[in-house]
Write a protein that holds these residues in place. Sequence first.
Motif, PDB file in Angstrom:
ATOM      1  N   ALA A  93       0.831  -1.210   0.000  1.00  0.00           N
ATOM      2  CA  ALA A  93       0.000   0.000   0.000  1.00  0.00           C
ATOM      3  C   ALA A  93       0.863   1.257   0.000  1.00  0.00           C
ATOM      4  CB  ALA A  93      -0.925  -0.003   1.213  1.00  0.00           C
ATOM      5  N   LEU A  94       1.895   1.279   0.836  1.00  0.00           N
ATOM      6  CA  LEU A  94       2.761   2.455   0.906  1.00  0.00           C
ATOM      7  C   LEU A  94       3.565   2.632  -0.376  1.00  0.00           C
ATOM      8  CD1 LEU A  94       4.051   2.235   4.599  1.00  0.00           C
ATOM      9  CD2 LEU A  94       2.212   3.643   3.666  1.00  0.00           C
ATOM     10  N   SER A  95       4.020   1.526  -0.948  1.00  0.00           N
ATOM     11  CA  SER A  95       4.787   1.612  -2.185  1.00  0.00           C
ATOM     12  C   SER A  95       3.917   2.153  -3.325  1.00  0.00           C
ATOM     13  CB  SER A  95       5.334   0.236  -2.549  1.00  0.00           C
ATOM     14  OG  SER A  95       6.050   0.285  -3.762  1.00  0.00           O
ATOM     15  N   LEU A  96       2.691   1.635  -3.441  1.00  0.00           N
ATOM     16  CA  LEU A  96       1.783   2.115  -4.486  1.00  0.00           C
ATOM     17  C   LEU A  96       1.419   3.584  -4.269  1.00  0.00           C
ATOM     18  CD1 LEU A  96      -0.635  -0.942  -4.833  1.00  0.00           C
ATOM     19  CD2 LEU A  96       0.955  -0.102  -6.565  1.00  0.00           C
ATOM     20  N   THR A  97       1.324   3.984  -3.013  1.00  0.00           N
ATOM     21  CA  THR A  97       0.970   5.380  -2.718  1.00  0.00           C
ATOM     22  C   THR A  97       2.022   6.338  -3.258  1.00  0.00           C
ATOM     23  OG1 THR A  97      -0.266   4.754  -0.734  1.00  0.00           O
ATOM     24  CG2 THR A  97       0.485   7.024  -0.874  1.00  0.00           C
ATOM     25  N   GLN A  98       3.280   6.084  -2.926  1.00  0.00           N
ATOM     26  CA  GLN A  98       4.309   7.022  -3.387  1.00  0.00           C
ATOM     27  C   GLN A  98       4.496   6.942  -4.893  1.00  0.00           C
ATOM     28  OE1 GLN A  98       7.601   6.278  -4.516  1.00  0.00           O
ATOM     29  NE2 GLN A  98       7.397   4.049  -4.395  1.00  0.00           N
ATOM     30  N   GLU A  99       4.325   5.755  -5.474  1.00  0.00           N
ATOM     31  CA  GLU A  99       4.458   5.646  -6.928  1.00  0.00           C
ATOM     32  C   GLU A  99       3.329   6.403  -7.636  1.00  0.00           C
ATOM     33  OE1 GLU A  99       4.551   1.507  -7.810  1.00  0.00           O
ATOM     34  OE2 GLU A  99       6.477   1.162  -6.819  1.00  0.00           O
ATOM     35  N   GLY A 100       2.107   6.216  -7.144  1.00  0.00           N
ATOM     36  CA  GLY A 100       0.982   6.913  -7.755  1.00  0.00           C
ATOM     37  C   GLY A 100       1.091   8.415  -7.596  1.00  0.00           C
ATOM     38  N   LEU A 101       1.524   8.865  -6.424  1.00  0.00           N
ATOM     39  CA  LEU A 101       1.658  10.299  -6.187  1.00  0.00           C
ATOM     40  C   LEU A 101       2.714  10.902  -7.098  1.00  0.00           C
ATOM     41  CD1 LEU A 101       0.749  12.714  -4.555  1.00  0.00           C
ATOM     42  CD2 LEU A 101       2.405  12.085  -2.784  1.00  0.00           C
ATOM     43  N   ARG A 102       3.792  10.211  -7.294  1.00  0.00           N
ATOM     44  CA  ARG A 102       4.836  10.732  -8.187  1.00  0.00           C
ATOM     45  C   ARG A 102       4.342  10.788  -9.632  1.00  0.00           C
ATOM     46  NH1 ARG A 102       9.343   6.584  -6.668  1.00  0.00           N
ATOM     47  NH2 ARG A 102      10.690   7.681  -8.164  1.00  0.00           N
TER      48      ARG A 102
ATOM     49  N   ALA B 267      -1.945   7.736 -12.730  1.00  0.00           N
ATOM     50  CA  ALA B 267      -1.802   7.850 -11.276  1.00  0.00           C
ATOM     51  C   ALA B 267      -3.036   7.365 -10.540  1.00  0.00           C
ATOM     52  CB  ALA B 267      -1.507   9.303 -10.900  1.00  0.00           C
ATOM     53  N   LEU B 268      -4.223   7.684 -11.063  1.00  0.00           N
ATOM     54  CA  LEU B 268      -5.457   7.377 -10.334  1.00  0.00           C
ATOM     55  C   LEU B 268      -5.632   5.882 -10.079  1.00  0.00           C
ATOM     56  CD1 LEU B 268      -8.018   8.305  -8.984  1.00  0.00           C
ATOM     57  CD2 LEU B 268      -9.127   8.422 -11.216  1.00  0.00           C
ATOM     58  N   PRO B 269      -5.480   5.014 -11.078  1.00  0.00           N
ATOM     59  CA  PRO B 269      -5.610   3.573 -10.783  1.00  0.00           C
ATOM     60  C   PRO B 269      -4.615   3.091  -9.735  1.00  0.00           C
ATOM     61  CG  PRO B 269      -5.642   3.969 -13.146  1.00  0.00           C
ATOM     62  CD  PRO B 269      -5.250   5.260 -12.510  1.00  0.00           C
ATOM     63  N   GLU B 270      -3.401   3.637  -9.785  1.00  0.00           N
ATOM     64  CA  GLU B 270      -2.381   3.205  -8.822  1.00  0.00           C
ATOM     65  C   GLU B 270      -2.752   3.638  -7.403  1.00  0.00           C
ATOM     66  OE1 GLU B 270       2.152   2.154  -9.684  1.00  0.00           O
ATOM     67  OE2 GLU B 270       1.437   4.083 -10.391  1.00  0.00           O
TER      68      GLU B 270
END
Length: 705
Positions: free
Chosen positions: A298-307, A317-320
């Motif tokens: 969850a944390l990894s997907l959060t920072q990847e999507g935010l970037r 970004a939204l799906p991630e």
Amino acid sequence: MTGNDHTPGHYGPGADDHPLNQTTDPLGSDADPVLTGGTALPEGTGAQERAAAVRELLLALSVGFSIPSPLPDSLVDFFGGHGRHGLESLVVEAKDTGLLSPDGTVAGTARHALLTETPPARIRSLQRELVDKTVQGGQPLGELARDLAQTGFKDPRVVAELERCADDALEADPRLAAGLYAEALLAGGDEVAKAAKRAQAAAATGDLDGAGRIVDRLLALPEPPDLRLGVDVAAAVWAQRGMLSRSADTYSWLGPNRIDGSAPLAAVAMIGAGNSKGAEALLAVAPPSGSPTLLAVALSLTQEGLRRTLGPAPELALPELIRASDMMNAAGTSLPLPETPAVLAALCALHSGEPAVADTVLQAALAAGQGGDAARPRLFLLRAWSSMQRDNADDARLAINEAVKANHWPLVPRDEFLLTALEVGLARRGSDVHELVLAWDRAREAMMHVSVDLYSLLPWGELAITAARLRESRRVGHYLENAWDLLGRLGNPPLWSVPLHWAAVQGALLSEDPAGLAPHAAALVRASEHSHLAAVLAAGGKAWVSVLAGRFEASDVETAARGLAAVGMPWEGARLAGHAAAHADERRDMVKLLACARDIHPQGSAPAAGASQRQEDARTTAQAVMDDGGGSGAPDSSGLSAREREVGRLILEGKTYREIGEAIYISPRTAEHHVARMRRRLGAENRSELLIRLRLALGEGYPPP
């Protein structure tokens, strides 16, 4: 007397002398070797000694011993010769006094008297013996540890049990964990050893000040335990205070050598504060954990999507971020976060013109308890924002009510600011000038408690529009400068900047400031190459300019208005169409644009606040043409047109002209016009007669007012 000759209600020879048959308090015996620290005598030594043994039994049960668990050695010595039979006899005598209930608990008054009158040293001795016997028997202290701690009993074994239970409960039930940690301190626990976890529990329950005080003391130590967790809590507290830049500074203070698994959280804080380069540098040194756990994913997907929201393909970004929220829901953790994945996913959806998607994500996060109690108000408030943007004012207000009562603590500054911006937005869309001024005053105060960050751009945009309408733009000028500076440091990412450019366009239109409008309109046009939302907003801005200039094509305006509705802005689209209808020179254009406005926004209020009398009359004429020009608007057998029947039903429901206008998208003046015509058609001389004739014309389903 022995345990064998007992008869209920009778104590054998000498019963009148038995202390338990006295009318005075049986706990008040002066000659009590047990309560004064002596040892109970063996059975058969007399009624006085047996009474003392009964009292010793009641005292032991009051302290926490239970039957048939191991009892104090003094009682074992007393009935030792008779084994279990001796204990049963003693229990029967205790029950006969009325002080011991059938379930083995001591009556409240007796328990209080025993614990109050017995010397503290004796109480502590029994409590220590109780802990010894429980531990020696291999049993966990469990609830007993809580009971003992609440009496002030200090013992490292009690502390260890309470802290273990608190650690187990921290993720699933932080409120319970906070209580257990507090009791561990009462039992003599080390205030520093579990400080970070105590702060986490406090923050998760919404006790912002309590969590802040704990981490302040912790981070001031030379070598604080659980340092990284303490920093996570501190960063989350700063974020909730509306000072996200301080969250980023806290992670910078921690440094890349100690950041470890908190790197994704640091990235969220740093990007939100406008420091994407710092986030990238930190992630390069301390990349996110490759652990397959739900939380790590969850944390990894959060920072990847935010970037990704900052890059050239923000639509990815939204799906991630939605997947990150899903994983956080499944993890069921209350880890302290600067922003939850659900909030970031919802913000991404709202900035992309997908308010319905935002609402779905937020609803799932609330059902799963994402982020614990502290996150619930913010999730509800963003649901309210999604409803407001889709022009569902009632749903928005319901969500606001849920946010306010979601936590027994007051709203944190960040959420209070969002709430006031919502109130401003609802008042503006409701064309309620008085309520708008009151909401604006509340928002002015709330904005002084927070700073600008990436995740608060929507409320700042709403306040910028309202400030322009109220001629108060100077109140938000420096905040907007900070917002543009922050976006500039991030490279002006379209996903985050487009809605703010749109707010600036609307503000410039309200202020009649062409020079202020031009750069933002140009920015929307440039962003149109990569953003569908930007293209729609650019077309909407162009349509507004043409309408205000009095040179527009009704078809172009209709296309722009329907485009706005398609990206989750029905109120804005209807307002554009309605305003254009008021400026149209041709009757067919008025009809066409008003039909468009009603189609987009069937339950809305009058779209063109501040229209001139000529424009209002034009709208009234256009609506009369629509209502009576044949087809579905032609009068039926009752003599009323379809629109008049609609107005008539609302009149019978007790609606005012203004409420009728809000319900069916006409102005109060037009509603009054319809009512006057209905009176003529129905031959009503006054309002009372009109109501009677309307009930007859519309059927019997409407009771008298």
